[in-house]
Design a protein around this motif. Structure first.
Motif, PDB file in Angstrom:
ATOM      1  N   TYR A 153      17.598  36.911  25.404  1.00 63.44           N
ATOM      2  CA  TYR A 153      17.165  35.498  26.555  1.00 63.44           C
ATOM      3  C   TYR A 153      17.026  35.818  28.228  1.00 63.44           C
ATOM      4  O   TYR A 153      18.686  35.760  27.976  1.00 63.44           O
ATOM      5  N   CYS A 155      16.426  33.412  31.144  1.00 65.57           N
ATOM      6  CA  CYS A 155      15.868  32.341  31.601  1.00 65.57           C
ATOM      7  C   CYS A 155      14.217  32.394  32.848  1.00 65.57           C
ATOM      8  O   CYS A 155      14.998  32.903  33.881  1.00 65.57           O
ATOM      9  N   LEU A 166      21.144  31.775  22.363  1.00 67.03           N
ATOM     10  CA  LEU A 166      20.434  31.748  23.099  1.00 67.03           C
ATOM     11  C   LEU A 166      21.231  29.454  23.619  1.00 67.03           C
ATOM     12  O   LEU A 166      21.422  28.994  23.136  1.00 67.03           O
ATOM     13  N   ASP A 168      21.416  25.985  24.574  1.00 70.18           N
ATOM     14  CA  ASP A 168      20.746  24.452  25.065  1.00 70.18           C
ATOM     15  C   ASP A 168      20.311  24.557  26.402  1.00 70.18           C
ATOM     16  O   ASP A 168      19.229  23.750  26.674  1.00 70.18           O
ATOM     17  N   LYS A 169      21.170  25.095  27.131  1.00 73.60           N
ATOM     18  CA  LYS A 169      20.918  24.301  28.586  1.00 73.60           C
ATOM     19  C   LYS A 169      21.202  25.861  29.961  1.00 73.60           C
ATOM     20  O   LYS A 169      22.366  26.440  29.309  1.00 73.60           O
ATOM     21  N   GLN A 177      16.516  25.092  26.937  1.00 68.30           N
ATOM     22  CA  GLN A 177      16.616  25.455  26.420  1.00 68.30           C
ATOM     23  C   GLN A 177      14.557  26.356  26.467  1.00 68.30           C
ATOM     24  O   GLN A 177      14.833  27.274  26.145  1.00 68.30           O
ATOM     25  N   TYR A 180      13.045  29.361  28.404  1.00 67.20           N
ATOM     26  CA  TYR A 180      14.454  31.141  27.899  1.00 67.20           C
ATOM     27  C   TYR A 180      12.853  31.472  28.013  1.00 67.20           C
ATOM     28  O   TYR A 180      12.545  31.303  26.740  1.00 67.20           O
TER      29      TYR A 180
END
Length: 184
Positions: A153, A155, A166, A168-169, A177, A180
């Motif tokens: 993942y 960002c 992954l 949440d932030k 999220q 991503y």
């Protein structure tokens, strides 16, 4: 808006280096796939996306800087086997973490260039992770194996990269999220 010539030069240099890393990792990703290491190939492609995000962020900080500029940027060259390509990636990432970005961030901080400082910070935090991921990939490749790798993942805001859960932030920039990109 960047007001100081030194910070602008550093942003242009970082933009050039990140742009070249983006392309180099795509090329090395294809080579890893041909070498029957699809997970390492996917890792290269995911991190190439992160390098694109870094280049975009640096470019955005320069949006008021118009004109033609010569851009000195360090880059790793060579295209051999997967183990050596990963070593080139590790060397490049460590150069950014240990030398380039710390200097660029201090100059931006000293010159009160908050946007540039943020862009450099986001990049260096991701590069630390990239160096470790490439080292893990190289350890597998040295044994003639592909690495074990689940989804990666990245960002799209800052380039933070993880192969764990992954978040949440984003722990670096705070993006949600949904920002991503998934490399499965």
């Amino acid at each position: 808006m960047v007001k100081n010539a030194m910070t602008a030069d550093f942003l242009r240099s970082a933009y050039g280096g990140e742009s070249m890393a983006h392309m180099r990792y795509l090329i090395w990703g294809e080579a890893a796939e041909k070498d029957k290491k699809p997970n390492i190939g996917r890792l290269f492609k995911a991190i190439a996306y992160a390098e694109w995000a870094h280049a975009r962020n640096h470019f955005q900080e320069l949006k008021e800087q118009k004109g033609d500029f010569t851009v000195p940027a360090g880059a790793v060259f060579g295209h051999t086997d997967t183990v050596e390509n990963l070593q080139g990636a590790i060397d490049g990432e460590l150069h950014e973490v240990e030398q380039m970005y710390p200097v660029f961030m201090e100059a931006a901080k000293f010159q009160n260039e908050k946007g540039a400082e943020r862009s450099f910070y986001w990049a260096v935090e991701a590069e630390k992770i990239h160096a470790k991921m490439f080292k893990d990939a190289q350890d597998a490749a040295k044994q003639g194996k592909d690495m074990e790798l689940g989804p990666v993942y990245v960002c799209s805001v800052c380039g933070h990269t993880t192969a764990d859960n992954l978040p949440d932030k984003c722990p670096v920039c705070g993006a949600k999220q949904e920002k991503y990109q998934h490399f499965d």
